[in-house]
Design a protein around this motif. Sequence first.
Motif, PDB file in Angstrom:
ATOM      1  N   ARG A   1       1.564   6.304  -7.058  1.00  0.00           N
ATOM      2  CA  ARG A   1       0.428   7.083  -7.545  1.00  0.00           C
ATOM      3  C   ARG A   1       0.690   8.583  -7.408  1.00  0.00           C
TER       4      ARG A   1
ATOM      5  N   PRO B   1      -8.944   4.420  -8.422  1.00  0.00           N
ATOM      6  CA  PRO B   1      -7.718   5.028  -7.907  1.00  0.00           C
ATOM      7  C   PRO B   1      -6.821   5.548  -9.021  1.00  0.00           C
TER       8      PRO B   1
ATOM      9  N   GLU C   1       0.878   3.832  -3.059  1.00  0.00           N
ATOM     10  CA  GLU C   1       0.481   5.209  -2.788  1.00  0.00           C
ATOM     11  C   GLU C   1       1.575   6.187  -3.222  1.00  0.00           C
TER      12      GLU C   1
ATOM     13  N   GLU D   1       0.827  -1.202   0.000  1.00  0.00           N
ATOM     14  CA  GLU D   1       0.000   0.000   0.000  1.00  0.00           C
ATOM     15  C   GLU D   1       0.862   1.253   0.000  1.00  0.00           C
ATOM     16  N   GLN D   2       1.937   1.213   0.777  1.00  0.00           N
ATOM     17  CA  GLN D   2       2.818   2.375   0.830  1.00  0.00           C
ATOM     18  C   GLN D   2       3.499   2.612  -0.510  1.00  0.00           C
TER      19      GLN D   2
END
Length: 351
Positions: A186, A251, A183, A179-180
Amino acid sequence: MRLPWRHPLLVPVVLCALAVLAARPTDAAEKRRDGADPGISAQVARLYEDAAVATQQYEKGRQEAEAQRARAQRLEALLDRERRDIAVLHEDLGRIARTQYRDGGGLPLTAQIILAGSPEELMRGQQVFSQANLAVNNSIEKSRRAEERLAKDEAKAVAAWQSLEKRKAELAALKTDIEQKLEEARGQLQGQADTSVAAGACRGAVRLDQPPTQVVGGWVAPVETYALSAGFGSGGSRWANRHTGQDFAVPIGTPVRSVGAGRVVKVSCGGPFGIEIVIEQAGGYYTQYAHLAAVTVDQGDQVVPGQWIGQSGTSGNSTGPHLHFEVRVTPELGSAVDPVPWLAARGVPLG
């Protein structure tokens, strides 16, 4: 006494397949055909592509985890039965001891000889005494073996639950790590998009490896997984008149697909739509894909149904990450039709 490890097993099975992905660096040698470095766009695309592969393994991983949990629960059930059996053995020992006490089984041999009325009575007493001792010894040995087996099975149960706890911790760590990384990627991708929009000049197409596509009927939705948000004709302060397309809440970095075969007639960066693509589709219709973070096609390119043409973002006049999708009868704004029934008529219901 109950073992303290009983609890529901939570396994985000998708993360098992993402373990390699979490550590895989961007391949610096992966270049565009025309020499440009795909950089962060390729990294985000690979994250999504590998995640799609991982979801295919989800069910298998979930079933394996459930089987492991079932094995641990069967051990718990076995321990319950063994505890009950040992309790019965202990009751038997107590009953035998009480019987011996009442029947004089505990008298010394000399006292039995003195008190016996005849040799036959002495023999009978000795026989009863031997049988009682044998029963006690057998019960003690049976209880000892049962307690040893219980201890081994308890150790197995502890190991089973500890294994599940360890796996859950590993999965949680993987989840946090991916997830890190996603993120961060992104954020970098959207930062490049904002720079392009501010300059009013696109960086050019990022040529990414295309996944194999299996299109039935020649048409697909513009994104594979989504939640519908603002629809065609919606009112609101964000639009001068009415909303001219269908929004897909996804996302940043989500692969955007051409809904059908066609030719790219416009790629632009700037204005209220941010980074956008317009494709001429069969039948004289045009589809628009707006608020992108990156494009993977150039003006004039021919595209096929399901081909990745860009990555979603939140560029331009956008309040959050989403894809703005329009169907038009001309390439220009102001000729839009409702895209939901248009796609439905081509075998692509949205919902």
